[in-house]
Design a protein around this motif. Structure first.
Motif, mmCIF file in Angstrom:
data_model
loop_
_atom_site.group_PDB
_atom_site.id
_atom_site.type_symbol
_atom_site.label_atom_id
_atom_site.label_comp_id
_atom_site.label_asym_id
_atom_site.label_seq_id
_atom_site.Cartn_x
_atom_site.Cartn_y
_atom_site.Cartn_z
ATOM 1 N N SER A 75 2.750 17.128 -7.010
ATOM 2 C CA SER A 75 1.964 18.109 -6.252
ATOM 3 C C SER A 75 0.953 17.437 -5.328
ATOM 4 O O SER A 75 0.299 18.114 -4.528
ATOM 5 C CB SER A 75 1.234 19.052 -7.210
ATOM 6 N N ALA A 76 0.826 16.132 -5.451
ATOM 7 C CA ALA A 76 -0.148 15.396 -4.644
ATOM 8 C C ALA A 76 0.220 15.456 -3.166
ATOM 9 O O ALA A 76 1.393 15.427 -2.790
ATOM 10 C CB ALA A 76 -0.233 13.949 -5.105
ATOM 11 N N LYS A 77 -0.798 15.521 -2.342
ATOM 12 C CA LYS A 77 -0.611 15.520 -0.891
ATOM 13 C C LYS A 77 -0.939 14.145 -0.352
ATOM 14 O O LYS A 77 -1.998 13.594 -0.645
ATOM 15 C CB LYS A 77 -1.526 16.559 -0.247
ATOM 16 N N LEU A 78 -0.017 13.572 0.417
ATOM 17 C CA LEU A 78 -0.223 12.246 0.992
ATOM 18 C C LEU A 78 -0.501 12.381 2.491
ATOM 19 O O LEU A 78 0.296 12.953 3.240
ATOM 20 C CB LEU A 78 1.007 11.365 0.773
ATOM 21 N N VAL A 79 -1.636 11.848 2.924
ATOM 22 C CA VAL A 79 -2.005 11.812 4.329
ATOM 23 C C VAL A 79 -2.034 10.353 4.770
ATOM 24 O O VAL A 79 -2.692 9.525 4.133
ATOM 25 C CB VAL A 79 -3.383 12.461 4.566
ATOM 26 N N VAL A 80 -1.325 10.029 5.830
ATOM 27 C CA VAL A 80 -1.256 8.653 6.320
ATOM 28 C C VAL A 80 -2.026 8.540 7.635
ATOM 29 O O VAL A 80 -1.758 9.281 8.585
ATOM 30 C CB VAL A 80 0.195 8.186 6.529
ATOM 31 N N ARG A 81 -2.976 7.636 7.672
ATOM 32 C CA ARG A 81 -3.733 7.342 8.893
ATOM 33 C C ARG A 81 -3.274 5.965 9.366
ATOM 34 O O ARG A 81 -3.651 4.935 8.828
ATOM 35 C CB ARG A 81 -5.222 7.353 8.621
ATOM 36 N N ASP A 82 -2.402 5.943 10.373
ATOM 37 C CA ASP A 82 -1.848 4.703 10.920
ATOM 38 C C ASP A 82 -2.743 4.253 12.073
ATOM 39 O O ASP A 82 -2.682 4.803 13.182
ATOM 40 C CB ASP A 82 -0.417 4.924 11.396
ATOM 41 N N LEU A 83 -3.561 3.257 11.821
ATOM 42 C CA LEU A 83 -4.529 2.803 12.811
ATOM 43 C C LEU A 83 -3.924 1.908 13.886
ATOM 44 O O LEU A 83 -4.605 1.565 14.851
ATOM 45 C CB LEU A 83 -5.674 2.058 12.112
ATOM 46 N N VAL A 84 -2.658 1.549 13.705
ATOM 47 C CA VAL A 84 -1.975 0.759 14.730
ATOM 48 C C VAL A 84 -1.275 1.703 15.709
ATOM 49 O O VAL A 84 -1.411 1.575 16.927
ATOM 50 C CB VAL A 84 -0.972 -0.211 14.095
ATOM 51 N N ALA B 160 0.835 -1.208 0.000
ATOM 52 C CA ALA B 160 0.000 0.000 0.000
ATOM 53 C C ALA B 160 0.868 1.255 0.000
ATOM 54 O O ALA B 160 0.554 2.240 -0.691
ATOM 55 C CB ALA B 160 -0.922 -0.009 1.209
ATOM 56 N N THR B 161 1.963 1.223 0.753
ATOM 57 C CA THR B 161 2.879 2.360 0.781
ATOM 58 C C THR B 161 3.563 2.534 -0.571
ATOM 59 O O THR B 161 3.744 3.664 -1.051
ATOM 60 C CB THR B 161 3.924 2.180 1.892
ATOM 61 N N GLU B 162 3.923 1.423 -1.178
ATOM 62 C CA GLU B 162 4.517 1.467 -2.517
ATOM 63 C C GLU B 162 3.554 2.130 -3.504
ATOM 64 O O GLU B 162 3.949 2.990 -4.309
ATOM 65 C CB GLU B 162 4.858 0.056 -2.988
ATOM 66 N N LEU B 163 2.296 1.748 -3.429
ATOM 67 C CA LEU B 163 1.283 2.332 -4.309
ATOM 68 C C LEU B 163 1.164 3.835 -4.062
ATOM 69 O O LEU B 163 1.149 4.639 -5.014
ATOM 70 C CB LEU B 163 -0.057 1.655 -4.076
ATOM 71 N N ALA B 164 1.073 4.237 -2.812
ATOM 72 C CA ALA B 164 0.940 5.658 -2.473
ATOM 73 C C ALA B 164 2.135 6.456 -2.972
ATOM 74 O O ALA B 164 1.974 7.541 -3.565
ATOM 75 C CB ALA B 164 0.781 5.824 -0.966
ATOM 76 N N ILE C 150 -8.200 6.950 -2.049
ATOM 77 C CA ILE C 150 -8.093 6.306 -0.738
ATOM 78 C C ILE C 150 -7.471 4.922 -0.918
ATOM 79 O O ILE C 150 -7.914 4.155 -1.773
ATOM 80 C CB ILE C 150 -9.465 6.178 -0.047
ATOM 81 N N ILE C 151 -6.458 4.629 -0.117
ATOM 82 C CA ILE C 151 -5.810 3.312 -0.128
ATOM 83 C C ILE C 151 -6.027 2.685 1.246
ATOM 84 O O ILE C 151 -5.587 3.227 2.262
ATOM 85 C CB ILE C 151 -4.305 3.427 -0.420
#
Length: 211
Positions: A34-43, A21-25, A89-90
């Motif tokens: 210019s894309a903004k990446l937001v990471v929601r780490d649920l762990v 998933a990180t590779e895809l992002a 969304i990934i």
């Protein structure tokens, strides 16, 4: 473009779903710097399971909520803000007891909110989260996309159903299957998943160029 990456595997750096998933992002960002990446780490930061304060709070006017209700609804509102702000969304999860991780289920519980992400009308429920591209990255020890074990896969059907219910129907699945079948199987599964990532990124680049 804004990309929301939601990771939920408890396996940390050993997680195949998080890796792919990180590779895809990262590759989607490379296509559009210019894309903004937001990471929601649920762990690292698990969402609270819904409780009486949440259940009552979402139907209580903001000015009338108790401090605890305001706190838990505020958490849910923040998650919703991330979802609505994202174009892509990934969702990454391991296949746990034939379903998704409990941490990802908590995320679903917070984003599936009546009046926010879906509403009931004369013709029944209507999803309010539209225009999103969703990728589901699922890692499993066995093979559940085909063969006799297909009926045991409650992860993908569930996610497709709940995402569709709130309006997200453009869903693509990237599986990492058979990782419990030995080192060679792991390597093959990761290579196949990476190839699907590359194909997804190429398609996304073509769509962006045509827009």
């Amino acid at each position: 473009m804004s990309i929301l990456l939601v990771i939920s595997s408890p396996r940390g750096n050993a997680s195949h779903s998080t890796r792919i998933a990180t590779e895809l992002a990262e590759k989607l960002v490379a296509v559009d710097p210019s894309a903004k990446l937001v990471v929601r780490d649920l762990v690292a930061n698990p969402l609270p399971h819904i409780d009486p304060d949440y259940s009552a709070g979402i139907y209580t006017p903001a000015e009338s909520r108790t401090p605890r209700q305001a706190e838990v609804v505020g958490v849910s509102d923040a998650v919703l803000d991330e979802l609505f702000a994202a174009d892509t969304i990934i969702l990454a999860t391991g296949f746990i007891n034939f379903g998704i991780s409990s941490t990802l289920k908590s995320w679903v519980d917070h984003v599936a909110r009546s009046g926010k992400t879906f509403a009931y009308g004369e013709n029944g429920p209507k999803g309010l989260v539209t225009g999103k591209k969703v990728y589901i990255v699922l890692a499993s020890g066995g093979i559940y996309s085909e063969g006799a074990a297909v009926q045991m896969d409650h992860a993908i059907p569930y996610l497709r159903s709940v995402l569709g219910f709130i309006g997200m129907t453009d869903v693509e699945v990237i599986r990492i299957e058979g990782v419990g079948m030995g080192p060679e199987a792991v390597s093959a599964a990761l290579a196949k998943a990476s190839a699907k990532v590359d194909a997804a990124v190429a398609t996304a680049a073509t769509v962006a160029a045509a827009a």
